[in-house]
Design an enzyme around this catalytic site. Sequence first.
Site, PDB file in Angstrom:
ATOM      1  N   LYS A 193       0.855  -1.072   0.024  1.00 26.42           N
ATOM      2  CA  LYS A 193      -0.097   0.001  -0.028  1.00 26.42           C
ATOM      3  C   LYS A 193       0.768   1.276   0.042  1.00 26.42           C
ATOM      4  CE  LYS A 193      -3.909   2.106   2.602  1.00 26.42           C
ATOM      5  NZ  LYS A 193      -4.686   1.932   3.688  1.00 26.42           N
TER       6      LYS A 193
ATOM      7  N   SER B 242      -9.789   1.819   2.957  1.00 26.31           N
ATOM      8  CA  SER B 242      -8.813   2.754   1.969  1.00 26.31           C
ATOM      9  C   SER B 242      -7.958   1.601   1.193  1.00 26.31           C
ATOM     10  CB  SER B 242      -8.108   3.677   2.792  1.00 26.31           C
ATOM     11  OG  SER B 242      -7.195   3.058   3.816  1.00 26.31           O
TER      12      SER B 242
ATOM     13  N   SER C 154      -9.941  -0.396   7.362  1.00 27.45           N
ATOM     14  CA  SER C 154      -9.260  -0.262   6.036  1.00 27.45           C
ATOM     15  C   SER C 154      -8.393  -1.541   5.458  1.00 27.45           C
ATOM     16  CB  SER C 154      -8.195   0.991   5.748  1.00 27.45           C
ATOM     17  OG  SER C 154      -9.034   2.250   5.634  1.00 27.45           O
TER      18      SER C 154
HETATM   19  N1  GLN Z   1     -13.197   4.355   6.301  1.00 30.07           N
HETATM   20  C1  GLN Z   1     -12.419   4.836   7.608  1.00 30.07           C
HETATM   21  C2  GLN Z   1     -11.924   6.328   7.317  1.00 30.07           C
HETATM   22  O1  GLN Z   1     -12.271   6.830   6.476  1.00 30.07           O
HETATM   23  C3  GLN Z   1     -11.173   3.847   7.828  1.00 30.07           C
HETATM   24  C4  GLN Z   1     -10.293   4.304   7.159  1.00 30.07           C
HETATM   25  C5  GLN Z   1      -8.775   3.398   7.426  1.00 30.07           C
HETATM   26  O2  GLN Z   1      -9.096   2.384   8.199  1.00 30.07           O
HETATM   27  N2  GLN Z   1      -7.735   3.633   7.168  1.00 30.07           N
HETATM   28  O3  GLN Z   1     -11.447   6.813   8.182  1.00 30.07           O
END
Ligand code: GLN
Length: 486
Positions: free
Chosen positions: A79, A154, A178
């Site tokens: 990532k 994400s 995410s």
């Molecule tokens: N969807 C969540 C956010 O927007 C989690 C994102 C994540 O785990 N990096 O913060």
Amino acid sequence: MSELLRLSISEANDLLSRRKVSSVELTTAALQRIRNSDDRLRCFLTVTDDLALAQARRADERLARGETGSLLGIPLGIKDVILTKGVRTTAASRILENFIAPYDATVSRRLFEAGAVCVGKLNCDEFAMGSSTENSAYQVTRNPWDHDRVPGGSSGGSAAAVATGQCIGSLGTDTGGSIRQPAACCGVVGIKPTYGRVSRFGVIAYASSLDQVGPMGRCVEDCARILSVIAGHDTNDSTSVEVSVPDYAEALGPSCKGLRVGIPKEYFVEGMQPEVEKAVHAAVAQFERLGAVVSEVSLPHTEYAVPTYYLIATAEASSNLARYDGIKYGLRRGESDGLLAMYRRTRAEGFGTEVKRRIMLGTYALSAGYYDAYYLKAQKVRTLIRRDFEKVFAQQDVIVAPTAPTTAFRVGEKTSDPLQMYLSDIFTISINLAGLPGISLPCGFDAMGLPIGLQIIGRPFEEARVLQAAHAYEQSTEWHKRSPPD
Ligand code: GLN
């Protein structure tokens, strides 16, 4: 697609060590697959052909000397919030568009020392803020099961690339879901380890009290193998904990005999997709057939998890992202107009809408006069959420729940309504607030053929038990064997 790209890590390992296939062949197949499919899927922000082939050649030399290792010669993706020395690392943000990482994150270093091959850097929401990968400043990754849908986020690139065979496994990060939510959307496996299990050194920070790196793969065993390599104490990250790391793959077995499984009643909410609910109930019945003892449990503070998370995560983000000021690295704009103008222009042009929204929310929550009402209050609720889990885990070994309330939604469906987007994580966020390990693995498909994710949550540092339960379930079902259409 080449059959090589459907191999599990242990199958690839076996072929590599018997010299039936070389790492260069495996890597070339992965790079070829990326070339053939990524103009549609858009999983990669950077493809590292040269690095990958050099690492593959080195892995082949080590194999020729008779060396073994569970990741030796295996092509993986990383990532793009995780630093990789000499390779562009952008966090999917314009502000780091030309940023070349000066060193490896500890997780990258551990992978490379183990002989893994990096085929490239994977797309994600900008600074990992989002649930659909649509907040990337560069491209929208597509769900391999249906190109009109999002891969989740994400870590959407990390999930989609693995699902479609562009790499065998990948690294994602999980601050509020995410790793698990995109794993669910793309029909792959992803585990968020206990907070402190994996080093965050060299991982671009979003919300430091929640962020964790974890593996994604096409089966539980692959994730177990990657986790064993990346986990463990690191003197460069004082929040990484000094507890021994088991050989996770070694601990896997077929039985759930006597495993006490709690099903939280708050995780079956109005508005969730009926097919998701049905698939999760069927998975619970499967656990009973495997010898588990299932009981309903309660996590009463669940309804406060989303607001609590969006105060704590944005507060920490506003502080972490203050470093992108155009001075030390990253984008710089408006230099000739004085310092303040430079800050303003750099940040105005460098950050996307969602990142700006969160910086503003977080700055507000931390400001004098509001700190007690918002941030401090959120910290107290976080403690209540953690205690809910402690109570349940006094009686239960694991908790089983859905990963997300729906299967993958359409591209564009939620972009104009941030609150709807935030609700994609209602079942994953509490686990980060409590610092616990959680895995998502496939447990069915809806009528449109989209994968459904099952979540298994464990006590702190009991990843082995979580993986064991997940593996036993997986091996008694066929879900993980389906692949998206080519
Ligand atoms: N969807 C969540 C956010 O927007 C989690 C994102 C994540 O785990 N990096 O913060």
